[in-house]
Design an enzyme around this catalytic site. Structure first.
Site, PDB file in Angstrom:
ATOM      1  N   ARG A  58      33.089  21.418 -47.409  1.00 49.27           N
ATOM      2  CA  ARG A  58      31.823  20.986 -46.921  1.00 49.27           C
ATOM      3  C   ARG A  58      31.915  19.327 -46.113  1.00 49.27           C
ATOM      4  O   ARG A  58      31.365  19.187 -44.993  1.00 49.27           O
ATOM      5  CB  ARG A  58      30.968  20.690 -48.310  1.00 49.27           C
ATOM      6  CG  ARG A  58      29.231  20.770 -47.902  1.00 49.27           C
ATOM      7  CD  ARG A  58      28.759  20.943 -49.450  1.00 49.27           C
ATOM      8  NE  ARG A  58      29.889  21.348 -50.106  1.00 49.27           N
ATOM      9  CZ  ARG A  58      30.036  22.547 -50.545  1.00 49.27           C
ATOM     10  NH1 ARG A  58      28.936  23.511 -50.032  1.00 49.27           N
ATOM     11  NH2 ARG A  58      30.679  23.122 -51.662  1.00 49.27           N
ATOM     12  N   THR A  59      32.309  18.451 -47.027  1.00 45.93           N
ATOM     13  CA  THR A  59      32.433  17.209 -46.585  1.00 45.93           C
ATOM     14  C   THR A  59      33.328  16.757 -45.443  1.00 45.93           C
ATOM     15  O   THR A  59      32.933  16.350 -44.439  1.00 45.93           O
ATOM     16  CB  THR A  59      32.904  16.269 -47.576  1.00 45.93           C
ATOM     17  OG1 THR A  59      32.368  16.548 -48.773  1.00 45.93           O
ATOM     18  CG2 THR A  59      32.887  14.760 -47.385  1.00 45.93           C
ATOM     19  N   LYS A  86      56.344  14.597 -47.668  1.00 45.69           N
ATOM     20  CA  LYS A  86      57.855  14.210 -47.365  1.00 45.69           C
ATOM     21  C   LYS A  86      58.067  12.816 -47.995  1.00 45.69           C
ATOM     22  O   LYS A  86      58.954  12.054 -48.310  1.00 45.69           O
ATOM     23  CB  LYS A  86      58.009  13.828 -45.952  1.00 45.69           C
ATOM     24  CG  LYS A  86      57.794  15.119 -44.941  1.00 45.69           C
ATOM     25  CD  LYS A  86      58.037  14.625 -43.471  1.00 45.69           C
ATOM     26  CE  LYS A  86      57.715  15.704 -42.457  1.00 45.69           C
ATOM     27  NZ  LYS A  86      57.394  15.101 -41.198  1.00 45.69           N
ATOM     28  N   ARG A 108      39.316  10.848 -48.318  1.00 46.33           N
ATOM     29  CA  ARG A 108      38.959  11.302 -49.641  1.00 46.33           C
ATOM     30  C   ARG A 108      40.222  11.400 -50.376  1.00 46.33           C
ATOM     31  O   ARG A 108      41.327  11.912 -49.594  1.00 46.33           O
ATOM     32  CB  ARG A 108      38.620  12.917 -49.700  1.00 46.33           C
ATOM     33  CG  ARG A 108      38.651  13.524 -50.810  1.00 46.33           C
ATOM     34  CD  ARG A 108      37.792  14.976 -50.961  1.00 46.33           C
ATOM     35  NE  ARG A 108      36.246  14.505 -50.922  1.00 46.33           N
ATOM     36  CZ  ARG A 108      35.413  15.650 -51.158  1.00 46.33           C
ATOM     37  NH1 ARG A 108      35.763  16.831 -51.488  1.00 46.33           N
ATOM     38  NH2 ARG A 108      34.376  15.263 -51.096  1.00 46.33           N
ATOM     39  N   HIS A 136      31.135   8.536 -54.339  1.00 46.05           N
ATOM     40  CA  HIS A 136      31.097   9.618 -53.263  1.00 46.05           C
ATOM     41  C   HIS A 136      29.944   9.149 -52.524  1.00 46.05           C
ATOM     42  O   HIS A 136      28.889   9.754 -52.544  1.00 46.05           O
ATOM     43  CB  HIS A 136      30.869  11.082 -53.655  1.00 46.05           C
ATOM     44  CG  HIS A 136      31.163  12.061 -52.770  1.00 46.05           C
ATOM     45  ND1 HIS A 136      31.272  11.757 -51.380  1.00 46.05           N
ATOM     46  CD2 HIS A 136      31.359  13.380 -52.733  1.00 46.05           C
ATOM     47  CE1 HIS A 136      31.226  12.959 -50.447  1.00 46.05           C
ATOM     48  NE2 HIS A 136      31.182  13.952 -51.616  1.00 46.05           N
TER      49      HIS A 136
END
Lengths: 307, 434
Positions: A58-59, A86, A108, A136
């Site tokens: 969604r975000t 890596k 995020r 958030h």
């Protein structure tokens, strides 16, 4: 009016004026998404990087669509395809991205504070798209936008937030935002999911959903993560669904015109019964629609736009 | 070289001495002290003997060489964080003449070879006296006892699975019993791992707001309670490391009142900072046990004042930049302390919580007693380990100037008052105007 800050890291540091500015700007962007040609040239030539270290549908999609509707170039990086695998550090990854001169980096990360670390190091604007259990901010902004649109305002409303408050960045950002905007916020969940001293954030704490949602104008249900069962935060999903879900039976305790929200993704039949999620009180999909407008507003304001 | 230190305020808590006077050093030993030089036999009333370097220390404080009984020197195994040499330099630079080092090296110090290696290496450095602490359990795995007798004979001064709490109460019981027959202390890192789990900071209002997983104070308290009960049951001496909670202070105070052989230490960060410092997500504030709440800090200070807490030790835990310049979740825990410990502790005197002799007692002879090392006094015949402090010297902490390889301090850019200006070990000046 201009937004006078480089980054959007959390709701905690935003003023009421700033929140109103963002929501007003978002309101004005809503219409673009309803056009036949859903694109304006506002951010043409701007580059936005979505740096996602945690799974998100969604975000991430919402940010990408928001950027594209404003004609920005958007690039998505997720942890599994980046040099993280890596062994590159977050700082090195971020500095490499900085060297390519983007305008905004949306991040995020599962670690609280990761966006703050980048904000202090990079000259680009950083938008926090969720950091651990911390904040958030874009979710809280889209929630406030949705409440404001449906109820005409936020001040004076009774809002109940129900579920795993301890692990929820959505709860924290909404508590900051809603209390600033004058709502009365009630939280509820098993005591194992209520973090210490949460009442100092200006909320009323209950350990029964029935007490929290009584006479509520808004009920926000939070997603229950199944792994919390292993940590003994609740005995079983079965018991949780029985005692903490929002369902046809207990929703009657709230006001007749109560609105039901959920940040997604939902566990249907666990924290919310399907008939409530799909029922007349639900504004869950309005939240998603408004999410695009809020993110358009932030990208626009952070890259120098006026309201 | 022989030395005459004159004009300074000589504070020796072991002898309950405190007054302006002189101190004479000959052949690495304290050769006399007193108010005025002509009263001393060796001075013969004619002043200093001709072969003596005379230092005028008016306005300075002369104390027994400071002892830090809780440090991490990282060698062998983690030389990129610190070495015995760099840690020893940091020690004498911070005014410490004797330090004890924890066994969580690689390999861990659970055998004679590692203990001897640390002793040999530190002797080669010729700076501070370094006393190895060996593990309680083999590999610090919490399963089987290390060879206490052999380790003691090799030079270990105590046993601790520091950083790895002994979760098995039966093992702790046997460790206490076995160590007491050697007259050696068990140094307990008190933390219930099930309660602390994946926590990264103190569990309280700040952790609630910033969303970092919390470590509740009770994770420390339950282990302090358990270990006190085991010490009481076995009659063995127990030393509790890095006390950080109000609950632990209360438990230790009650235990001492009923005669349990328990001693305790805390670190400067626990009486200086609170969990508020973590709000910036500065990884230099990540430390175990975590920086606690304001009420805990107040209790630590009260515990220092009323004698519940015997010792101030820095828990010097140097890390490389690469260990700390990452997300808070992934950052190594611990902070470097040897070069800020004294100045931060002197604030307790400034604030009226401790008298200067009480503070010096907690940084010298109390640690010496617990570890049973012949240090911590300026009595005639004692090893000439001496620290001279300028109590008025204001300085700004600059981590880049640390002798330690670990630049990980939450006190960077703090302005502090009071500094070691002369560190003498075994009669030799190891740091001058440091």
């Amino acid at each position: 009016m201009k937004l006078n800050r480089k980054d959007i890291l959390g709701i905690q540091e935003l003023s009421v004026e700033e929140i109103n500015l963002i929501l007003d700007t978002a309101d004005s962007f809503i219409e673009i998404s309803t056009r036949e040609i859903k694109k304006v040239p506002t951010l043409r030539g701007k580059t936005i990087i979505n740096l996602f270290y945690e799974a998100s549908t969604r975000t991430r999609t919402s940010f990408e669509i928001a950027g594209k509707r404003l004609s920005a170039d958007t690039i998505n990086i997720s942890a599994s395809t980046s040099s993280v695998v890596k062994g590159e550090t977050l700082i090195d990854t971020a500095k490499n991205l900085e060297a390519m001169n983007p305008d905004v980096i949306v991040i995020r990360h599962s670690a609280a504070g990761a966006p703050h670390m980048l904000a202090g190091l990079l000259r680009q604007s950083i938008i926090n798209a969720g950091d651990g259990a911390h904040e958030h901010p874009t979710q809280a902004l889209l929630d406030m936008m949705t409440i404001r649109a449906k109820k005409g305002g936020i001040a004076g409303l009774k809002v109940a937030i129900v579920g795993d408050i301890a692990h929820s960045r959505v709860a924290r950002s909404n508590i900051h935002g809603l209390t600033k905007m004058g709502a009365a916020v009630f939280v509820a969940g098993p005591a194992t999911m209520i973090p210490r001293d949460i009442e100092k954030m200006g909320v009323v704490v209950h350990t029964r959903i029935e007490e929290a949602i009584r006479e509520a104008d808004i009920i926000m249900m939070l997603r229950i993560q199944t792994e919390r069962e292993k940590q003994n935060l609740f005995p079983s999903l079965r018991e949780y669904a029985q005692y903490f879900s929002l369902n046809r039976k207990n929703i009657g305790l709230a006001r007749k015109d109560v609105l039901v929200m959920h940040p997604g993704p939902m566990n249907r039949g666990v924290e919310i019964s399907p008939d409530i999620a799909d029922g007349p009180h639900s504004i869950i999909l309005d939240q998603v629609t408004n999410g695009v407008a809020v993110r358009m507003a932030l990208l626009y304001l952070l890259t120098g736009g006026n309201s | 070289m022989n030395l005459l230190l004159k004009g300074g305020r000589v504070v020796d808590p072991f002898r309950k001495a405190d007054g302006v006077g002189y101190l004479m050093i000959e052949n690495g030993k304290i050769a006399g002290s007193g108010r005025e030089l002509h009263r001393a036999g060796k001075g013969g009333g004619k002043g200093a003997p001709p072969d003596m370097e005379v230092l005028d220390l008016r306005g300075k404080i002369v104390v027994p060489g400071l002892i830090d009984m809780h440090t991490h020197l990282r060698e062998p195994g983690f030389e990129y964080k610190e070495t015995i040499a760099s840690g020893s330099e940091a020690a004498v630079s911070g005014g410490f003449t004797s330090i004890a080092c924890m066994p969580n090296t690689n390999p861990v110090n659970d055998n004679r070879s590692v203990t001897e290696f640390i002793r040999r290496k530190s002797a080669e450095c010729g700076l501070a006296n370094v006393y190895p602490i060996a593990t309680i359990s083999r590999k610090s795995e919490g399963k089987r006892l290390s060879e206490f007798w052999d380790l003691k004979d090799a030079g270990a001064v105590g046993f601790s699975d520091d950083g790895k709490p002994v979760m098995n109460a039966a093992l702790m019981r046997r460790a206490l019993e076995y160590a007491s027959s050697l007259s050696m202390p068990i140094i307990a890192h008190c933390e219930d791992r099930n309660l602390s789990a994946d926590g990264m900071m103190h569990e309280g209002f700040v952790s609630t707001e910033i969303g970092l997983p919390g470590i509740p104070g009770v994770a420390e308290d339950v282990m302090v309670a358990r270990d006190i009960l085991l010490a009481e049951f076995t009659g063995a001496p127990l030393h509790i490391a890095h006390v950080s909670t109000a609950g632990a202070v209360r438990l230790i105070r009650e235990a001492k009142a009923r005669g349990v052989r328990v001693t305790a230490e805390t670190a400067p960060h626990y009486f200086t900072l609170t969990d508020e410092a973590v709000r910036t997500f500065d990884t230099a504030t990540k430390v175990y046990p975590p920086l606690r709440g304001a009420e805990d800090r107040a209790a630590i200070r009260e515990g220092l004042r009323d004698g519940t807490i015997d010792v101030i030790a820095s828990d010097h835990a140097p890390h490389a930049r690469t260990d700390k310049e990452v997300e808070f979740d992934y950052a190594a825990s611990g902070l470097t302390g040897l070069e800020t410990s004294l100045a931060l502790s002197l604030r307790l005197v400034e604030e009226g919580i401790l008298t200067l002799p009480d503070l010096i007692e907690k940084m010298t002879v109390n640690a010496a007693r617990i570890l049973r090392i012949p240090k911590g006094t300026l009595a005639d015949g004692a090893d000439a380990d001496i620290t001279v402090i300028d109590p008025e010297r204001e300085w700004t902490v600059d981590r880049e100037l640390f002798r330690s390889r670990g630049k990980n301090t939450p006190f960077h850019n703090w302005t502090l008052k009071g500094k070691a200006v002369l560190t003498i070990v075994g009669g030799g000046i190891r740091c001058r105007d440091c």
